[in-house]
Design an enzyme around this catalytic site. Sequence first.
Site, PDB file in Angstrom:
ATOM      1  CD  GLU A 110      -1.827   2.269   1.842  1.00  0.00           C
ATOM      2  OE1 GLU A 110      -1.482   3.251   1.144  1.00  0.00           O
ATOM      3  OE2 GLU A 110      -1.960   2.312   3.064  1.00  0.00           O
ATOM      4  CB  CYS A 144      -2.407   6.227   3.278  1.00  0.00           C
ATOM      5  SG  CYS A 144      -1.050   5.528   4.224  1.00  0.00           S
TER       6      CYS A 144
END
Length: 590
Positions: A110, A144
């Site tokens: 990720e 994020c």
Amino acid sequence: VVLCISPWNFPLAIFLGQVTAAVAAGNTVIAKPAEQTSLIAIRAIELWRDAGLPAGVVELTIAPGRIIGEHVVPDLRIQAVMFTGSTETGSWIARKLAERGGEPVPLIAETGGQNCMIVDSTALPEQVVDDVVSSGFQSAGQRCSALRVLFLQEDVADKIIHMIKGAMKELHVGDPSLLSTDVGPVIDQKALTGLTAHVKYLEGKAKLHYECPIPAGEGHFFFAPRLYEIANLAVLQREVFGPVVHIIRFKAEQLDDVIAQINATGYGLTMGVHSRIAEVTAQVAREVKAGNIYVNRNMIGAVVGVQPFGGRGLSGTGPKAGGPFYLTRLIKDNLQVTEAPLAEDKKASLLAASGHDNALQQSLQLAAKAQVDWQKKDITARSSVMRQFLAQLASNAVVVKQEADLAQVLASARGLIGHIEKELAAPIQLPGPTGESNQLHLEARGVVACIRDESACFKYWILSVLTALAAGNAVVAVVEDKDFAEAEAVRKVLLNANLQPALFVVAKLTQLKALISNPLVAAAVIEAGSAVKALTGELIAARDGAISPLVTTPADERLLHRLVTEKTVTINTTAAGGNASLMTMSDNAV
């Protein structure tokens, strides 16, 4: 053994999410938490051991990332890697793993994002402001999923900018241990230096609408939340990981262009849209290539099992954390693999070939364009083409002559099509609170290379082609010279079954380097025992940009999930403010 590399911004949630998933799947773990927040990881493992975690199941490694990269990632005992961090580091890990050869080592990464929100003139301004402030500035923008770019329809831009500035005036930047604090410091001096450099970079390139006051003095890492306006996305060269939101104005008729701009960045983590027109939100959710789409709500705070989290393209590999396919990547697809040897002269010849092929490049561009429309077709329409193909393939003279077990292959193929139809018939409904809809959509990756050398069998190759096409991908079929006529015969049958010609391209194995080096290829599928598997893995990992997979999953029901990407669509169903369909009716509608 699974290597888990977790970040500092969610030092407990992501750390434990990775480690517990790996352990639940039956693995042992080397856990490498971020240096900045390693004490949290140490305490978490202490508590887990107190609760009965056996010794040796999870081993903490507190060390700089460079040391882990040099000494742990290449170790053959590491059989999977889970990583959250920068796109550049994720790509480096992928290359180091590919250099091993053998079976591809699972990498769940990720990585970064250039997260955008689109707001049109029908959106509720108060809700937009609340969601922009929470998405862009909460946690000092160090999530994020945080908002980086806000597209405002020009008709309402001035009003919403004024309201956001008013909300920012109420933000208190200070000590995060105090209840009065809204925004704390950034993580360290490196982060502060990077954000300060971005402010300097924007001088003359952006208009500063507002900057929050910060505590006086030195020796702290406070960075003032800022609201800028820029001309277009090209101004931003990379993700800005902090409390900075960049506004871009757009006209109502430019929505298609805005979506194209967002997709062109290559990032695809989170995306927000605010509109009370259902057609607008549906278009954004359908066409933006992002892992998590949020409609009429903020873009942060994904809940495990409710909003499975993870991106695509430059933003990650999948499968999504907290999703139904996460654990499947932590178990082996192939337990016993005997790889055919690749002759040195053949390897040298393949590597010596040109890395660019003009004709192939043109075919890939046409395939990528055709794939967009192919994916939009209903699964029943795509599977109908595949069934017609199988019916006609059974009597094709070229294939019948070369494949003695064709009847058994076709029987397996028909069963596979039935499974794919069921899997893709409707999005997966996820749980969630009243007033919120959560769905997990499975979407095609794009252009997929299906590779067959002389050591691979027809069955695996044709089933991988079938699965890729049925899932909505375009396919480039790569074969040896001796199998080229058969591949062309397969192509002819596909076209007779009404497949659009650009969706299936036949290439020779001598073009492997040019094909796999091309960023238009989103994935490569190859039989586990193939002689060119390791070479293909190195070529695809060596590319710049997105981390693309080399898939060796058996050609059965498991293969589908490797040839699709996941998209979570979360809709605040209470935010439309009435019957939204009325807003799209013409004046003379009945």
